[in-house]
Design an enzyme around this catalytic site. Structure first.
Site, PDB file in Angstrom:
ATOM      1  N   HIS A   1     -42.236 -39.474   5.175  1.00  0.00           N
ATOM      2  CA  HIS A   1     -41.317 -39.081   4.109  1.00  0.00           C
ATOM      3  C   HIS A   1     -41.255 -37.564   4.109  1.00  0.00           C
ATOM      4  O   HIS A   1     -42.279 -36.900   4.271  1.00  0.00           O
ATOM      5  CB  HIS A   1     -41.817 -39.549   2.740  1.00  0.00           C
ATOM      6  CG  HIS A   1     -41.107 -38.845   1.625  1.00  0.00           C
ATOM      7  ND1 HIS A   1     -39.850 -39.218   1.210  1.00  0.00           N
ATOM      8  CD2 HIS A   1     -41.436 -37.749   0.886  1.00  0.00           C
ATOM      9  CE1 HIS A   1     -39.450 -38.392   0.252  1.00  0.00           C
ATOM     10  NE2 HIS A   1     -40.391 -37.486   0.040  1.00  0.00           N
TER      11      HIS A   1
ATOM     12  N   LYS B   1     -46.459 -41.920   6.339  1.00  0.00           N
ATOM     13  CA  LYS B   1     -46.436 -43.258   5.738  1.00  0.00           C
ATOM     14  C   LYS B   1     -47.468 -44.171   6.427  1.00  0.00           C
ATOM     15  O   LYS B   1     -48.002 -43.811   7.493  1.00  0.00           O
ATOM     16  CB  LYS B   1     -45.016 -43.828   5.866  1.00  0.00           C
ATOM     17  CG  LYS B   1     -43.961 -43.015   5.081  1.00  0.00           C
ATOM     18  CD  LYS B   1     -42.555 -43.595   5.291  1.00  0.00           C
ATOM     19  CE  LYS B   1     -41.526 -42.894   4.432  1.00  0.00           C
ATOM     20  NZ  LYS B   1     -40.168 -43.493   4.581  1.00  0.00           N
TER      21      LYS B   1
ATOM     22  N   GLU C   1     -41.461 -33.510  -6.300  1.00  0.00           N
ATOM     23  CA  GLU C   1     -42.408 -34.370  -5.576  1.00  0.00           C
ATOM     24  C   GLU C   1     -43.768 -33.690  -5.423  1.00  0.00           C
ATOM     25  O   GLU C   1     -44.817 -34.338  -5.551  1.00  0.00           O
ATOM     26  CB  GLU C   1     -41.837 -34.735  -4.202  1.00  0.00           C
ATOM     27  CG  GLU C   1     -40.631 -35.663  -4.319  1.00  0.00           C
ATOM     28  CD  GLU C   1     -40.000 -36.019  -2.992  1.00  0.00           C
ATOM     29  OE1 GLU C   1     -39.108 -36.883  -2.981  1.00  0.00           O
ATOM     30  OE2 GLU C   1     -40.380 -35.431  -1.949  1.00  0.00           O
TER      31      GLU C   1
HETATM   32  O1  CDP Z   1     -36.626 -40.888   3.712  1.00  0.00           O
HETATM   33  P1  CDP Z   1     -35.217 -40.349   3.624  1.00  0.00           P
HETATM   34  O2  CDP Z   1     -35.054 -39.250   2.604  1.00  0.00           O
HETATM   35  O3  CDP Z   1     -34.701 -39.954   4.980  1.00  0.00           O
HETATM   36  O4  CDP Z   1     -34.291 -41.575   3.179  1.00  0.00           O
HETATM   37  P2  CDP Z   1     -33.866 -42.150   1.734  1.00  0.00           P
HETATM   38  O5  CDP Z   1     -32.431 -42.500   1.820  1.00  0.00           O
HETATM   39  O6  CDP Z   1     -34.323 -41.252   0.641  1.00  0.00           O
HETATM   40  O7  CDP Z   1     -34.684 -43.517   1.703  1.00  0.00           O
HETATM   41  C1  CDP Z   1     -36.065 -43.516   1.464  1.00  0.00           C
HETATM   42  C2  CDP Z   1     -36.758 -44.505   2.366  1.00  0.00           C
HETATM   43  O8  CDP Z   1     -36.311 -45.807   2.049  1.00  0.00           O
HETATM   44  C3  CDP Z   1     -36.467 -44.369   3.843  1.00  0.00           C
HETATM   45  O9  CDP Z   1     -37.217 -43.362   4.490  1.00  0.00           O
HETATM   46  C4  CDP Z   1     -36.842 -45.744   4.346  1.00  0.00           C
HETATM   47  O10 CDP Z   1     -38.227 -45.872   4.606  1.00  0.00           O
HETATM   48  C5  CDP Z   1     -36.491 -46.640   3.161  1.00  0.00           C
HETATM   49  N1  CDP Z   1     -35.249 -47.430   3.367  1.00  0.00           N
HETATM   50  C6  CDP Z   1     -35.389 -48.766   3.705  1.00  0.00           C
HETATM   51  O11 CDP Z   1     -36.510 -49.255   3.835  1.00  0.00           O
HETATM   52  N2  CDP Z   1     -34.302 -49.566   3.908  1.00  0.00           N
HETATM   53  C7  CDP Z   1     -33.084 -49.063   3.778  1.00  0.00           C
HETATM   54  N3  CDP Z   1     -32.056 -49.875   3.990  1.00  0.00           N
HETATM   55  C8  CDP Z   1     -32.921 -47.688   3.454  1.00  0.00           C
HETATM   56  C9  CDP Z   1     -34.029 -46.892   3.253  1.00  0.00           C
HETATM   57 MG    MG Z   2     -35.007 -39.257   0.557  1.00  0.00          MG
END
Ligand code: CDP
Ligand code: MG
Length: 203
Positions: free
Chosen positions: A161, A16, A172
């Site tokens: 990510h 990112k 994706e």
């Molecule tokens: O990236 P990952 O699959 O671990 O998490 P996700 O639940 O799919 O959420 C995607 C992305 O959203 C996260 O990696 C965070 O960068 C962002 N996020 C955020 O900015 N604020 C939150 N409260 C939750 C997620």
């Molecule tokens: Mg995710």
């Protein structure tokens, strides 16, 4: 060749904008590379906000799952989440993600190897850096939390990510890469990782 063997599993990683700005491209690649995973594709680009929205909504369940995970993380810490409705929470997250992910260059990659999706998630660590395990990318290089990010009206900056499931990875990868941008090739190390006989090592 039997392409249903686990060694052909692929996953998508995006370094990112904060990972690029903090000069962690090499460190992130090193961690995945030394696990035995093989880099099958890589490109650098600045995503548009629309591309970010499409990426995160390829899975129609993403909003619900992400919202619920986020609300649970608040409640597990005895904190009150900004929204009670998981979809409202995810809409807020998505708006902030579009700003964050489109703020500068990212590095998109396809990694291939046995259990690529799960291995990359393990090396990456949990979503919230405050809770991610030590030794993972998110645990070692960031000090962010849901609460701090939400209070400051910005996305969690967690360096990478990584696809969350094999299905998510397939969708994706198809979104970020054309078929001919993904390379199939043999690495010398593949023999030690996957050969069943381990012949031809002794002279
Ligand atoms: O990236 P990952 O699959 O671990 O998490 P996700 O639940 O799919 O959420 C995607 C992305 O959203 C996260 O990696 C965070 O960068 C962002 N996020 C955020 O900015 N604020 C939150 N409260 C939750 C997620
Ligand atoms: Mg995710």
């Amino acid at each position: 060749m039997n392409h249903s063997h686990p060694r052909y599993e692929r996953t998508l990683v995006i370094i990112k904008p904060d990972g690029v700005q903090r000069s962690l491209i090499g460190e992130v690649i090193r961690r995945y590379e030394r696990s035995g995973l093989k880099l099958a594709a890589m490109k650098m680009l600045i995503p548009t906000p629309d591309m970010v929205e499409t990426h995160y909504t390829l899975d129609p369940e993403w909003k619900l799952k992400t919202g619920e995970k986020n609300l649970k993380a608040y409640r597990d810490k005895g904190l009150k989440p900004p929204h009670d409705d998981p979809i409202a929470q995810s809409n807020m997250i998505l708006a902030k993600l579009k700003k964050y992910m489109a703020s500068g260059p990212v590095v998109a990659m396809v990694w291939q190897g046995a259990h690529a999706v799960a291995i990359v998630r393990k090396l990456t660590g949990g979503t919230e850096p405050l809770m991610s395990d030590v030794g993972t990318i998110r645990g070692d290089y960031v000090l962010d939390s849901y609460k701090m990010a939400d209070d400051d009206l910005r996305a969690i900056r967690n360096i990478v990510h990584a696809s969350g499931s094999v299905k998510e990875a397939e969708d994706e990868i198809g979104y970020w890469f054309k078929k001919d941008e993904i390379l199939s090739y043999r690495l010398l190390v593949d023999q030690m990782l996957y050969d069943t006989d381990l012949e031809n090592f002794i002279e």
